[in-house]
Enzyme design. Structure first.
Site, PDB file in Angstrom:
ATOM      1  N   ASP A   1       0.838  -1.310   0.087  1.00  0.00           N
ATOM      2  CA  ASP A   1      -0.158   0.118  -0.150  1.00  0.00           C
ATOM      3  C   ASP A   1       0.902   1.304   0.076  1.00  0.00           C
ATOM      4  OD1 ASP A   1      -2.478   1.551   0.190  1.00  0.00           O
ATOM      5  OD2 ASP A   1      -2.287   1.176   2.232  1.00  0.00           O
TER       6      ASP A   1
ATOM      7  N   HIS B   1      -5.780  -5.479   0.512  1.00  0.00           N
ATOM      8  CA  HIS B   1      -5.830  -4.269   0.061  1.00  0.00           C
ATOM      9  C   HIS B   1      -4.439  -3.715  -0.793  1.00  0.00           C
ATOM     10  CE1 HIS B   1      -6.560   0.341  -0.334  1.00  0.00           C
ATOM     11  NE2 HIS B   1      -5.290   0.374  -0.025  1.00  0.00           N
TER      12      HIS B   1
ATOM     13  N   HIS C   1      -4.334   3.021  -6.930  1.00  0.00           N
ATOM     14  CA  HIS C   1      -5.680   2.646  -5.918  1.00  0.00           C
ATOM     15  C   HIS C   1      -7.010   2.803  -6.913  1.00  0.00           C
ATOM     16  CE1 HIS C   1      -3.461   3.098  -2.456  1.00  0.00           C
ATOM     17  NE2 HIS C   1      -4.593   2.933  -1.768  1.00  0.00           N
TER      18      HIS C   1
ATOM     19  N   HIS D   1      -6.689  -0.712  -8.105  1.00  0.00           N
ATOM     20  CA  HIS D   1      -7.277  -1.663  -6.761  1.00  0.00           C
ATOM     21  C   HIS D   1      -8.946  -1.622  -6.933  1.00  0.00           C
ATOM     22  CE1 HIS D   1      -9.169  -1.466  -2.954  1.00  0.00           C
ATOM     23  NE2 HIS D   1      -8.277  -2.427  -2.549  1.00  0.00           N
TER      24      HIS D   1
HETATM   25 ZN    ZN Z   1      -4.110   2.100   0.339  1.00  0.00          ZN
END
Ligand code: ZN
Length: 359
Positions: A171, A270, A254, A257
């Site tokens: 992340d 994540h 992101h 994601h």
């Molecule tokens: Zn994140």
């Protein structure tokens, strides 16, 4: 456009930091609603109880149902009101902490976040990711206030499963690149307005710290030993990345994601999904193959996924992932050059091909 910078007023990290929880909660108002789950209670319940008792702080434990949904926030807000608590303490992984932020948003009072895994940068931010009952992203909830205190006990983090720690690195690795993309495109941050130099500087520092310390930290993670490399890496994952993304902005990593969440039933974490998103972003930006390969190699050596299959994207779902990256409120719009879904498809395939060549 204006720029702004937001952060929690206090961050505390180190071995045994939980000892200070009760005292800080007292300073913030007294009676606490401890939102957590059974697993966390098993691991740190006694330490938490000792900390509250030593400070003479009353608390009520409310067990989290497992998903950060609007109903779950509403249910636990009712508990906060009926128990007349002054401070919400969210203790556990990213979802518990996101729920705790939602409860404080509704019920008011103070908020302390206590991550027990360094799996995301959620603990410092004022953002909750809210899911639908069937596990898809319903939207981001941006709260007016940040946590009053982020308390990170590295004895607890060092004992948590290594996969969570590696995910946190995944992340945080993307933060610098997303902040730089947002700065370049003139995009928006969660703090409001354009990225501040301070936000981007923290994001860049985050990346440097990870490049220096993450390999040794990942080696140490999971067996309970707190090393200096682990301390440095935890600060990068939780504090530097949290401030960096909120004040620097999110971009394609992101967004990809979110596309993976929307288009698949993946069990990847994540940070694992963000890692593949990062490689996709680097390709999308037209970085030299050598640069992308170097970042991919670093991630792969830490145990992060670098291919579509690694994050559970089946052949035939790549177009759907790219489409999902362009949903409402997507951070893809912070990417310079207005990328199209077909450019994201191409970048996903190119990142995957490069990733497979490493394995
Ligand atoms: Zn994140």
């Amino acid at each position: 456009m204006k720029r702004s910078f937001v952060s929690p007023p206090r961050y505390l990290q180190g071995p045994g930091a939980l000892d200070e929880l009760g005292r800080h909660v007292n300073d913030l108002g007294g009676r606490a609603l401890l939102v957590t789950d059974d697993v966390v209670v098993d691991v740190v319940g006694e330490d938490v109880d000792r900390s509250f008792s030593a400070a003479g702080t009353a608390y009520h434990t409310a067990l989290f149902g497992g998903e950060c949904t609007e109903d779950e926030i509403a249910r636990l807000t009712e508990v906060a009101r009926s128990e007349e608590t002054d401070v919400v303490v969210g203790m556990g992984g990213g979802k518990v902490i996101d729920v705790a932020k939602g409860i404080r948003g509704q019920a008011g009072g103070g908020l302390v976040t206590v991550p027990t895994v360094a799996s995301t940068d959620a603990p410092t931010s004022g953002l909750s990711v809210v899911y639908t009952d069937d596990g898809h992203i319903a939207g981001g909830l941006v709260h007016r206030e940040r946590p009053d205190l982020v308390l990170v006990d590295t004895d607890v983090i060092a004992s948590a499963p290594r996969r969570w720690f590696v995910s946190g690195v995944g992340d945080a690795l993307a933060t610098r690149f997303e902040a730089e993309a947002t700065m370049k495109s003139g995009g928006q941050t969660f703090a409001g307005g354009r990225p501040s130099q301070a936000g981007v500087a923290l994001a860049e520092r985050c990346y440097d710290v990870l490049r220096t310390h993450a390999p040794a930290a990942v080696d140490a993670a999971g067996d309970g030993t707190v090393t200096e490399a682990l301390e440095e890496t935890v600060e990068a994952i939780v504090l530097l990345s949290g401030l960096g993304f909120e004040n620097g902005g999110l971009a394609a990593a992101h967004a990809v994601h979110d596309g993976i969440v929307a288009a698949t039933e993946t069990t990847a974490t994540h940070g694992e999904k963000v890692c593949l998103g990062l490689l996709t972003q680097l390709v999308l930006e037209g970085r030299p193959e050598e640069t992308v390969r170097e970042v991919a190699r670093f991630a792969h050596d830490l145990g992060l996924p670098v291919t579509l299959a690694d994050v559970g994207v089946a052949a035939g779902r790549v177009e759907a992932v790219a489409e999902g990256a362009f949903g409402d409120e997507s951070s893809i719009h912070n990417q310079p050059g207005d990328p199209t879904p077909s450019a994201v498809v191409e970048a996903l395939y190119a990142a995957d091909e490069l990733g497979r060549s490493l394995e």
